[in-house]
Scaffold this motif. Sequence first.
Motif, PDB file in Angstrom:
ATOM      1  N   GLY B  28      68.149  87.185 -37.745  1.00  0.00           N
ATOM      2  CA  GLY B  28      67.821  87.175 -36.329  1.00  0.00           C
ATOM      3  C   GLY B  28      66.813  88.243 -35.957  1.00  0.00           C
ATOM      4  O   GLY B  28      66.558  89.182 -36.714  1.00  0.00           O
ATOM      5  N   THR B  29      66.232  88.096 -34.777  1.00  0.00           N
ATOM      6  CA  THR B  29      65.243  89.043 -34.288  1.00  0.00           C
ATOM      7  C   THR B  29      65.844  90.155 -33.448  1.00  0.00           C
ATOM      8  O   THR B  29      65.202  91.164 -33.206  1.00  0.00           O
ATOM      9  N   VAL B  30      67.070  89.979 -32.996  1.00  0.00           N
ATOM     10  CA  VAL B  30      67.662  90.947 -32.078  1.00  0.00           C
ATOM     11  C   VAL B  30      67.789  92.303 -32.752  1.00  0.00           C
ATOM     12  O   VAL B  30      67.993  92.393 -33.970  1.00  0.00           O
ATOM     13  N   SER B  31      67.668  93.363 -31.998  1.00  0.00           N
ATOM     14  CA  SER B  31      67.696  94.727 -32.535  1.00  0.00           C
ATOM     15  C   SER B  31      69.136  95.186 -32.746  1.00  0.00           C
ATOM     16  O   SER B  31      69.677  96.010 -32.012  1.00  0.00           O
ATOM     17  N   GLN B  32      69.735  94.645 -33.782  1.00  0.00           N
ATOM     18  CA  GLN B  32      71.092  94.987 -34.215  1.00  0.00           C
ATOM     19  C   GLN B  32      71.132  94.836 -35.726  1.00  0.00           C
ATOM     20  O   GLN B  32      70.209  94.290 -36.324  1.00  0.00           O
ATOM     21  N   ASN B  33      72.225  95.313 -36.340  1.00  0.00           N
ATOM     22  CA  ASN B  33      72.378  95.112 -37.773  1.00  0.00           C
ATOM     23  C   ASN B  33      72.746  93.671 -38.095  1.00  0.00           C
ATOM     24  O   ASN B  33      72.272  93.074 -39.052  1.00  0.00           O
ATOM     25  N   ALA B  34      73.623  93.123 -37.275  1.00  0.00           N
ATOM     26  CA  ALA B  34      74.070  91.748 -37.485  1.00  0.00           C
ATOM     27  C   ALA B  34      74.540  91.210 -36.144  1.00  0.00           C
ATOM     28  O   ALA B  34      74.849  91.967 -35.223  1.00  0.00           O
ATOM     29  N   TYR B  35      74.604  89.899 -36.024  1.00  0.00           N
ATOM     30  CA  TYR B  35      75.084  89.328 -34.775  1.00  0.00           C
ATOM     31  C   TYR B  35      75.538  87.891 -35.004  1.00  0.00           C
ATOM     32  O   TYR B  35      75.500  87.372 -36.131  1.00  0.00           O
ATOM     33  N   TYR B  36      75.955  87.254 -33.913  1.00  0.00           N
ATOM     34  CA  TYR B  36      76.594  85.954 -34.039  1.00  0.00           C
ATOM     35  C   TYR B  36      75.600  84.805 -34.028  1.00  0.00           C
ATOM     36  O   TYR B  36      74.605  84.803 -33.321  1.00  0.00           O
ATOM     37  N   ILE B  37      75.939  83.822 -34.837  1.00  0.00           N
ATOM     38  CA  ILE B  37      75.338  82.493 -34.749  1.00  0.00           C
ATOM     39  C   ILE B  37      76.391  81.594 -34.116  1.00  0.00           C
ATOM     40  O   ILE B  37      77.575  81.707 -34.405  1.00  0.00           O
ATOM     41  N   VAL B  70      79.531  82.303 -37.311  1.00  0.00           N
ATOM     42  CA  VAL B  70      79.048  83.141 -38.391  1.00  0.00           C
ATOM     43  C   VAL B  70      78.504  84.448 -37.827  1.00  0.00           C
ATOM     44  O   VAL B  70      78.199  84.553 -36.639  1.00  0.00           O
ATOM     45  N   TYR B  71      78.444  85.406 -38.712  1.00  0.00           N
ATOM     46  CA  TYR B  71      77.831  86.694 -38.416  1.00  0.00           C
ATOM     47  C   TYR B  71      76.660  86.798 -39.379  1.00  0.00           C
ATOM     48  O   TYR B  71      76.852  86.656 -40.587  1.00  0.00           O
ATOM     49  N   THR B  72      75.450  87.002 -38.890  1.00  0.00           N
ATOM     50  CA  THR B  72      74.313  87.003 -39.788  1.00  0.00           C
ATOM     51  C   THR B  72      73.471  88.262 -39.609  1.00  0.00           C
ATOM     52  O   THR B  72      73.628  88.992 -38.631  1.00  0.00           O
ATOM     53  N   SER B  73      72.591  88.491 -40.556  1.00  0.00           N
ATOM     54  CA  SER B  73      71.727  89.672 -40.527  1.00  0.00           C
ATOM     55  C   SER B  73      70.762  89.604 -39.349  1.00  0.00           C
ATOM     56  O   SER B  73      70.348  88.529 -38.916  1.00  0.00           O
ATOM     57  N   ALA B  74      70.376  90.752 -38.832  1.00  0.00           N
ATOM     58  CA  ALA B  74      69.474  90.797 -37.682  1.00  0.00           C
ATOM     59  C   ALA B  74      68.411  91.882 -37.884  1.00  0.00           C
ATOM     60  O   ALA B  74      68.219  92.381 -38.985  1.00  0.00           O
ATOM     61  N   GLY B  75      67.764  92.264 -36.799  1.00  0.00           N
ATOM     62  CA  GLY B  75      66.560  93.069 -36.875  1.00  0.00           C
ATOM     63  C   GLY B  75      66.669  94.399 -37.584  1.00  0.00           C
ATOM     64  O   GLY B  75      65.714  94.866 -38.205  1.00  0.00           O
ATOM     65  N   TYR B  76      67.829  95.049 -37.535  1.00  0.00           N
ATOM     66  CA  TYR B  76      67.975  96.367 -38.162  1.00  0.00           C
ATOM     67  C   TYR B  76      68.350  96.270 -39.637  1.00  0.00           C
ATOM     68  O   TYR B  76      68.387  97.268 -40.328  1.00  0.00           O
ATOM     69  N   ALA B  77      68.671  95.071 -40.106  1.00  0.00           N
ATOM     70  CA  ALA B  77      69.074  94.920 -41.512  1.00  0.00           C
ATOM     71  C   ALA B  77      67.879  95.195 -42.425  1.00  0.00           C
ATOM     72  O   ALA B  77      66.718  95.128 -42.010  1.00  0.00           O
ATOM     73  N   THR B 108      73.706  93.462 -47.221  1.00  0.00           N
ATOM     74  CA  THR B 108      72.361  94.001 -47.426  1.00  0.00           C
ATOM     75  C   THR B 108      72.312  95.065 -48.506  1.00  0.00           C
ATOM     76  O   THR B 108      71.265  95.672 -48.745  1.00  0.00           O
ATOM     77  N   ASN B 109      73.471  95.317 -49.166  1.00  0.00           N
ATOM     78  CA  ASN B 109      73.520  96.309 -50.241  1.00  0.00           C
ATOM     79  C   ASN B 109      72.947  97.650 -49.782  1.00  0.00           C
ATOM     80  O   ASN B 109      72.174  98.302 -50.487  1.00  0.00           O
ATOM     81  N   SER B 110      73.318  98.061 -48.604  1.00  0.00           N
ATOM     82  CA  SER B 110      72.859  99.344 -48.087  1.00  0.00           C
ATOM     83  C   SER B 110      73.945  99.884 -47.182  1.00  0.00           C
ATOM     84  O   SER B 110      74.994  99.279 -47.008  1.00  0.00           O
ATOM     85  N   ALA B 111      73.679 101.032 -46.608  1.00  0.00           N
ATOM     86  CA  ALA B 111      74.639 101.613 -45.687  1.00  0.00           C
ATOM     87  C   ALA B 111      74.615 100.911 -44.341  1.00  0.00           C
ATOM     88  O   ALA B 111      75.467 101.150 -43.494  1.00  0.00           O
ATOM     89  N   THR B 112      73.630 100.035 -44.142  1.00  0.00           N
ATOM     90  CA  THR B 112      73.544  99.307 -42.889  1.00  0.00           C
ATOM     91  C   THR B 112      74.770  98.433 -42.709  1.00  0.00           C
ATOM     92  O   THR B 112      75.156  97.717 -43.619  1.00  0.00           O
ATOM     93  N   SER B 113      75.365  98.492 -41.543  1.00  0.00           N
ATOM     94  CA  SER B 113      76.599  97.766 -41.289  1.00  0.00           C
ATOM     95  C   SER B 113      76.395  96.260 -41.322  1.00  0.00           C
ATOM     96  O   SER B 113      75.548  95.729 -40.615  1.00  0.00           O
ATOM     97  N   GLN B 114      77.112  95.592 -42.185  1.00  0.00           N
ATOM     98  CA  GLN B 114      77.162  94.150 -42.205  1.00  0.00           C
ATOM     99  C   GLN B 114      78.635  93.757 -42.158  1.00  0.00           C
ATOM    100  O   GLN B 114      79.491  94.602 -41.956  1.00  0.00           O
ATOM    101  N   ALA B 115      78.938  92.498 -42.290  1.00  0.00           N
ATOM    102  CA  ALA B 115      80.336  92.109 -42.147  1.00  0.00           C
ATOM    103  C   ALA B 115      80.637  90.822 -42.879  1.00  0.00           C
ATOM    104  O   ALA B 115      79.815  89.910 -42.912  1.00  0.00           O
ATOM    105  N   ALA B 116      81.816  90.746 -43.440  1.00  0.00           N
ATOM    106  CA  ALA B 116      82.362  89.499 -43.952  1.00  0.00           C
ATOM    107  C   ALA B 116      83.071  88.827 -42.783  1.00  0.00           C
ATOM    108  O   ALA B 116      83.839  89.467 -42.077  1.00  0.00           O
TER     109      ALA B 116
END
Lengths: 169, 155
Positions: B28-37, B70-77, B108-116
């Motif tokens: 996604g384009t939103v300025s977050q680590n992840a967000y909803y689809i 779903v929760y998917t990757s976004a702009g900060y990922a 994202t294999n980083s410290a950036t917050s993602q989620a299962a």
Amino acid sequence: MAVTYEPVVTATLGSAATELTVSNIPQTYTDLVVDVFVPPVPVATNIAMYINDNSSGSTECGFVTLFSNGSGVGSQRSYQHPYFAMNYAATANTTYPTAYTLHFFQYARTDVRKSVIIMSSLDYAGSGASELREGMRNNNEAITKLRLNASGQNLPVGTRVSIFGIAKA
Amino acid sequence: MTSDAASVTFSNIPQTYTNLLVKWVTRGTVSQNAYYIYTALNGTAGSTTYGYSSGSAAVGDRSTGYMYVVYTSAGYATTNTFGTGEFTIHNYTGSSAKPITSWSAPETNSATSQAAFWGAGLWNNAAAVTSVLVGASSGNLVAGSSVYLYGIKHA
């Protein structure tokens, strides 16, 4: 056309019954994906899947459930059962249908225990739960029969168990 | 997708299968680590009960407006990382409400917050599903995102 999930067999209840059984599952695939659809039940109840001819006294199945009830999450471990539970944080519902997907790994082998992952859809338009469950049957038997059971209550007309086979290359 | 867009819609879905399976690889384009689809069936919403874990906390929630699937990757990922997952619409041609199962994994294999993420949904409508919309809950899905629709036919 390539086939990933090959339809194997579907069993559907034409009249209410306490159990829906699919027998003589072909042993020619690597994994099984089982799709279960349960219409609204007459009495709110727990749904379970028995393997082969496991009697009520069997203690072969254990499972861990990860669930959300809409306000929080939790996990639950249960073991020494004759079945895999299909719900925990919410029962099958008298108003809404429920659906479950089970993925059995290496089901036809006779030299390993049998593992399963179960996803349960128990959303009831403002209540209910979502659940993800892992399980293992502590028995090397190949899986040849599946028995869907409603814990002593009736499964309604239209209850359906559909099996797909996934074959390795 | 060859350009950013808020959603993707599959229309005129054949009524010859038993379940519908939607798979995606999105960002996604939103300025977050992840967000909803979210999804909408025949242009209307439903409800979902879901949970997700970021590795440091687990959250359970419910939505009765959007059907978050779903929760998917976004702009900060991390750059060029996309989330992946799928959801199944069960018994989509039937005359009762339609249960949905879903999961996603925007790692994202980083410290950036993602989620299962895992979820259950319900489209409380007796109509057969003829269209499926998959959309970003905020902002757009980026170009390069892919959404696939499969029909699952029982024996």
